[in-house]
Design a protein around this motif. Structure first.
Motif, PDB file in Angstrom:
ATOM      1  N   VAL A   1      14.445 -32.578 -12.610  1.00 46.07           N
ATOM      2  CA  VAL A   1      14.985 -33.932 -12.787  1.00 46.07           C
ATOM      3  C   VAL A   1      16.179 -33.614 -12.525  1.00 46.07           C
ATOM      4  O   VAL A   1      17.206 -32.514 -13.147  1.00 46.07           O
ATOM      5  N   ALA A   2      17.251 -35.106 -11.582  1.00 40.03           N
ATOM      6  CA  ALA A   2      18.626 -34.615 -11.741  1.00 40.03           C
ATOM      7  C   ALA A   2      19.262 -35.869 -12.730  1.00 40.03           C
ATOM      8  O   ALA A   2      18.758 -36.600 -12.544  1.00 40.03           O
ATOM      9  N   GLY A   3      20.331 -35.462 -13.113  1.00 38.59           N
ATOM     10  CA  GLY A   3      20.953 -36.075 -13.882  1.00 38.59           C
ATOM     11  C   GLY A   3      22.232 -36.892 -13.411  1.00 38.59           C
ATOM     12  O   GLY A   3      23.220 -35.692 -12.680  1.00 38.59           O
ATOM     13  N   VAL A   4      22.066 -37.928 -13.202  1.00 41.89           N
ATOM     14  CA  VAL A   4      23.815 -38.465 -12.744  1.00 41.89           C
ATOM     15  C   VAL A   4      24.787 -39.316 -14.054  1.00 41.89           C
ATOM     16  O   VAL A   4      24.180 -39.917 -14.283  1.00 41.89           O
ATOM     17  N   GLN A   5      25.996 -38.551 -14.208  1.00 39.70           N
ATOM     18  CA  GLN A   5      26.662 -38.713 -15.459  1.00 39.70           C
ATOM     19  C   GLN A   5      27.677 -39.875 -15.005  1.00 39.70           C
ATOM     20  O   GLN A   5      27.151 -40.833 -14.236  1.00 39.70           O
TER      21      GLN A   5
ATOM     22  N   TYR B   1       7.135 -49.562 -24.129  1.00 32.38           N
ATOM     23  CA  TYR B   1       8.023 -48.959 -24.495  1.00 32.38           C
ATOM     24  C   TYR B   1       9.034 -49.712 -22.712  1.00 32.38           C
ATOM     25  O   TYR B   1      10.230 -49.798 -22.391  1.00 32.38           O
ATOM     26  N   TYR B   2       8.228 -48.630 -22.161  1.00 30.58           N
ATOM     27  CA  TYR B   2       9.056 -48.050 -21.577  1.00 30.58           C
ATOM     28  C   TYR B   2       8.686 -49.720 -20.193  1.00 30.58           C
ATOM     29  O   TYR B   2       7.648 -50.184 -20.177  1.00 30.58           O
ATOM     30  N   LYS B   3      10.333 -50.609 -19.735  1.00 33.51           N
ATOM     31  CA  LYS B   3       9.892 -51.203 -19.064  1.00 33.51           C
ATOM     32  C   LYS B   3       9.902 -50.903 -17.466  1.00 33.51           C
ATOM     33  O   LYS B   3       9.438 -52.422 -16.894  1.00 33.51           O
ATOM     34  N   GLY B   4       9.606 -50.153 -17.348  1.00 30.19           N
ATOM     35  CA  GLY B   4       9.331 -49.968 -15.347  1.00 30.19           C
ATOM     36  C   GLY B   4       7.915 -49.806 -15.498  1.00 30.19           C
ATOM     37  O   GLY B   4       6.826 -49.783 -16.280  1.00 30.19           O
TER      38      GLY B   4
ATOM     39  N   ASP C   1      14.562 -43.933 -20.888  1.00 25.15           N
ATOM     40  CA  ASP C   1      15.632 -45.339 -20.171  1.00 25.15           C
ATOM     41  C   ASP C   1      16.530 -44.978 -19.330  1.00 25.15           C
ATOM     42  O   ASP C   1      16.344 -45.813 -18.727  1.00 25.15           O
ATOM     43  N   LEU C   2      16.719 -43.812 -19.295  1.00 30.13           N
ATOM     44  CA  LEU C   2      17.361 -42.758 -18.122  1.00 30.13           C
ATOM     45  C   LEU C   2      16.679 -43.253 -17.293  1.00 30.13           C
ATOM     46  O   LEU C   2      16.863 -43.839 -15.722  1.00 30.13           O
ATOM     47  N   PHE C   3      15.280 -42.777 -17.139  1.00 27.22           N
ATOM     48  CA  PHE C   3      14.700 -42.803 -16.046  1.00 27.22           C
ATOM     49  C   PHE C   3      13.902 -44.904 -15.154  1.00 27.22           C
ATOM     50  O   PHE C   3      14.210 -45.421 -13.572  1.00 27.22           O
ATOM     51  N   GLU C   4      13.628 -45.362 -15.921  1.00 28.02           N
ATOM     52  CA  GLU C   4      14.304 -46.918 -15.783  1.00 28.02           C
ATOM     53  C   GLU C   4      15.248 -47.427 -15.177  1.00 28.02           C
ATOM     54  O   GLU C   4      14.601 -48.381 -14.064  1.00 28.02           O
ATOM     55  N   LYS C   5      16.052 -47.003 -15.633  1.00 26.81           N
ATOM     56  CA  LYS C   5      17.551 -47.201 -14.822  1.00 26.81           C
ATOM     57  C   LYS C   5      17.362 -46.642 -13.604  1.00 26.81           C
ATOM     58  O   LYS C   5      18.416 -47.937 -12.203  1.00 26.81           O
ATOM     59  N   SER C   6      16.379 -46.106 -12.792  1.00 24.10           N
ATOM     60  CA  SER C   6      16.310 -45.382 -11.600  1.00 24.10           C
ATOM     61  C   SER C   6      15.467 -45.417 -10.990  1.00 24.10           C
ATOM     62  O   SER C   6      14.582 -45.152  -9.944  1.00 24.10           O
TER      63      SER C   6
END
Length: 186
Positions: A14-18, A123-126, A94-99
């Motif tokens: 998993v990669a994280g974007v700051q 919970y997950y919106k995706g 939440d951070l996965f959903e943004k991608s």
């Protein structure tokens, strides 16, 4: 932030974007080394989104199943909830959903595991899929553990139509099914 270090999630590939747009070098390093990583809340709060190589994440409830998946499918992005979801796990969703990441979730086929799966799906919106949580999987992973009447009552809270068939099988047999018994299938 309470429990900012002890509240964590296990991630793999998993990669994280700051928030400044750059990639988190720590997560990138573990990704490039094909290593699992325990990521605490303190790190998650620095991120604006999480990414996976193929827009998919496989989430396991059980740490030993997570570890086996990482070793047998090194190309896949994986996450471990380690039982009941903590704040860190929800933040990661939440951070996965943004991608726009697709989630495939596998949990134990017992009352608590089914309830966790339903709650995460709500919970997950995706895009969210139950993975190896079908009646055929239950037939393969049934244990000898009889579920108490108190625990069986938890199944009354399951409203998700996709989970109803496996709930009916659990009610029929009154026996718990566990992810560990499906490692070869996964």
């Amino acid at each position: 932030m309470l429990d900012d270090v002890s509240n964590y999630v296990l991630l793999y590939h998993v990669a994280g974007v700051q928030k400044d747009g750059g990639y988190h070098r720590g997560l990138s390093g573990f990704f490039s080394e094909d290593d699992m990583l325990q990521v605490p809340l303190t790190v998650l709060t620095k991120l604006s989104r999480l990414e996976s190589p193929d827009q998919t994440i496989y989430i396991d409830e059980n740490p030993s199943v997570f570890a086996a998946r990482c070793m047998s499918h090194p190309e896949s992005a994986c996450m471990c909830m380690n039982g009941q979801p903590r704040l860190a796990g929800l933040m990661v969703l939440d951070l996965f959903e943004k991608s726009g990441i697709r989630v495939y979730y596998a949990g134990d086929l017992d009352p608590e595991g089914i309830l966790i799966a339903q709650k995460l799906s709500q919970y997950y919106k995706g895009e969210f899929h139950y993975w190896h949580m079908e009646t055929v999987d239950y037939e393969k992973c049934r244990s000898a553990e009889v579920i108490s009447p108190k625990r069986m009552k938890i199944l009354e809270r399951i409203t998700e139509e996709r989970l109803k068939p496996v709930v009916e099988k659990i009610e029929e047999y009154g026996i718990a099914g566990y992810q560990e018994m499906l490692v070869e299938e996964m």
